[in-house]
Scaffold this active site. Structure first.
Site, PDB file in Angstrom:
ATOM      1  N   HIS A 237       0.772  -1.088   0.104  1.00  0.00           N
ATOM      2  CA  HIS A 237       0.070  -0.238   0.057  1.00  0.00           C
ATOM      3  C   HIS A 237       0.341   0.981   0.199  1.00  0.00           C
ATOM      4  O   HIS A 237       0.088   2.362   0.147  1.00  0.00           O
ATOM      5  CB  HIS A 237      -0.867   0.314   1.481  1.00  0.00           C
ATOM      6  CG  HIS A 237      -2.288  -1.622   0.701  1.00  0.00           C
ATOM      7  ND1 HIS A 237      -2.984  -1.559   2.322  1.00  0.00           N
ATOM      8  CD2 HIS A 237      -2.296  -1.137  -0.392  1.00  0.00           C
ATOM      9  CE1 HIS A 237      -3.025  -2.639   2.252  1.00  0.00           C
ATOM     10  NE2 HIS A 237      -3.188  -2.910  -0.038  1.00  0.00           N
ATOM     11  N   CYS A 245       3.308  14.774  -7.681  1.00  0.00           N
ATOM     12  CA  CYS A 245       2.190  15.775  -8.365  1.00  0.00           C
ATOM     13  C   CYS A 245       1.484  15.397  -9.064  1.00  0.00           C
ATOM     14  O   CYS A 245       1.601  14.108  -9.531  1.00  0.00           O
ATOM     15  CB  CYS A 245       2.791  17.147  -9.503  1.00  0.00           C
ATOM     16  SG  CYS A 245       1.604  18.007 -10.006  1.00  0.00           S
ATOM     17  N   CYS A 248       2.047  16.748 -13.066  1.00  0.00           N
ATOM     18  CA  CYS A 248       3.366  16.912 -13.503  1.00  0.00           C
ATOM     19  C   CYS A 248       4.088  15.919 -12.922  1.00  0.00           C
ATOM     20  O   CYS A 248       3.654  15.095 -11.788  1.00  0.00           O
ATOM     21  CB  CYS A 248       3.627  18.462 -13.981  1.00  0.00           C
ATOM     22  SG  CYS A 248       4.573  19.015 -11.842  1.00  0.00           S
ATOM     23  N   CYS A 269       1.866  21.967  -5.687  1.00  0.00           N
ATOM     24  CA  CYS A 269       2.826  22.081  -6.370  1.00  0.00           C
ATOM     25  C   CYS A 269       3.382  23.697  -7.538  1.00  0.00           C
ATOM     26  O   CYS A 269       2.767  24.033  -7.821  1.00  0.00           O
ATOM     27  CB  CYS A 269       3.151  21.246  -8.138  1.00  0.00           C
ATOM     28  SG  CYS A 269       3.874  21.464  -9.103  1.00  0.00           S
ATOM     29  N   CYS A 272       3.804  23.991 -11.571  1.00  0.00           N
ATOM     30  CA  CYS A 272       2.468  24.187 -11.681  1.00  0.00           C
ATOM     31  C   CYS A 272       1.698  25.453 -11.554  1.00  0.00           C
ATOM     32  O   CYS A 272       1.227  26.065 -12.187  1.00  0.00           O
ATOM     33  CB  CYS A 272       0.971  22.876 -11.526  1.00  0.00           C
ATOM     34  SG  CYS A 272       1.495  20.957 -12.151  1.00  0.00           S
TER      35      CYS A 272
END
Length: 381
Positions: A237, A245, A248, A269, A272
């Site tokens: 897991h 991100c 991106c 981020c 971004c």
């Protein structure tokens, strides 16, 4: 008839109209595509109409998978269906589960050769390809609560957030639409640098030192198996070791993520810079596939396994929950031992059950085996 039923029937007619494929166990034998569009339609139909998801699985031609899900708690049903249908290859997952479920209609029977703790000790001494499955129970003595026990993480989530279902906090679609609750709660999920592995962790390391451990499949995200040096672990897991991100390719380390979460909250981020994209830790959410490493190793490992130990797991999350069944199908004579607070696995019969806290049972067993390995567990008194 609902539109979704017509859509499924159309797909099944396409399947029936094509010639039979002699390779009945291959994915090619299913000649309809469970496309992302159809998968999303199925999920939306279930949620919108509160329809029983197992009916749709029967329509798709997977009655044994449907029967398996019918045995689950209602609160677990939708997340499991979602994780299956949104898998990159849902047909392969469903076919694999259907094959396994068909073989499990007659559940595993206990081996007559193992009936005492001494028999377990002999099996441990003889085995050289042991698979160990661990769950939250192995880390409770370290001060980390499990999920389902009274006062556990799900109870804490219910108290802190106004969610219809505590599972939503770990649902990938919910995270993308509303990341605030998860990252608020993540502050207490992050493993503390002060935590030390439990006696159970060191026992698994000792199996590895003795060259008896084939693989350790852990469902935990606390990374304590790394702290005590186990190298043959598969983190089924995921973990908080790194983050990526959601939009991106940008990544960051777990330590960087921890600092941002504690100081700023949601780790948006900067690459971004859209106010929406954020870094998601590499833990597996409901609706996401397990790491490739799991699928790359599990089949070969189950074929080699000569002893299975399940330690501190509720065995309620697929596909890890079916490892004992996979092993039994390959070799019914492989001993299977459960170390847990309670019996799990439904009708599955264990060869020996150590009842109680994991560390207590493993300490007693290790002493009788004269395995005097060094451990400094951070165990509660």
């Amino acid at each position: 008839m609902k539109d979704i039923d017509k859509k499924i029937e159309g797909k099944l007619k396409q399947k029936d109209s094509k010639p039979d494929n002699p390779a009945s166990d291959s994915e090619d034998s299913v000649s309809f595509d469970l496309t992302p569009e159809l998968s999303k339609d199925l999920l939306e139909e279930c949620k919108k109409t509160n329809r029983d998801p197992t009916e749709i699985l029967v329509l798709l031609g997977f009655p044994d998978v449907a029967a398996m899900l019918n045995c689950m708690d209602k609160e677990d049903l939708y997340p499991v269906l979602e994780s299956i249908l949104l898998d990159p290859n849902p047909v392969a997952v469903l076919m694999s589960l259907e094959k396994q479920m068909s073989s499990l209609k007659n559940h595993r029977k206990k081996l007559e050769s193992i009936s005492t703790e001494e028999d377990v000790m002999k099996a441990l001494q003889k085995a050289n390809n042991i698979i160990v499955i661990t769950g939250a129970g192995t880390s409770v003595s370290c001060g980390i609560p499990d999920f389902r026990s009274p006062g556990g993480l799900y109870d804490q989530i219910n108290e802190k957030f106004n969610l219809q279902d505590p599972h939503l906090l770990f649902d990938i679609n919910y995270l993308k639409t509303n990341p605030s609750p998860f990252f608020e709660f993540a502050k207490q999920l992050f493993p503390s640098a002060d935590l030390k592995p439990s006696f159970s962790h060191y026992f698994i390391k000792e199996l590895e030192n003795k060259k008896k451990l084939l693989r350790h499949y852990t469902q935990n995200i606390d990374m304590l198996e790394q702290v005590c040096g186990i190298t043959s672990s598969v983190q089924c897991h995921g973990s908080f070791e790194k983050a990526k991100c959601i939009t991106c390719p940008s990544t960051m380390t777990g330590n960087e993520l921890r600092t941002i979460i504690h100081n700023e909250g949601i780790p948006y981020c900067k690459n971004c810079s859209d106010g929406k994209s954020f870094y998601k830790p590499s833990i597996v959410f409901f609706g996401e596939a397990l790491p490739d490493e799991f699928f790359q190793k599990i089949e070969e490992d189950c074929n080699k396994c000569d002893l299975l130990l399940v330690i501190g797991s509720s065995l309620q999350v697929e596909p890890v929950a079916h490892i004992p069944h996979f092993i039994n199908e390959i070799n019914p004579e492989t001993p299977q031992i459960l170390i847990n607070n309670e019996i799990v696995g439904g009708a599955h019969e264990w060869d020996y059950f150590f009842e109680g806290p994991c560390d207590d049972s493993i300490k007693s067993l290790s002493q009788k085996l004269s395995w005097n390995f060094f451990a400094t567990p951070n165990q509660k008194t």
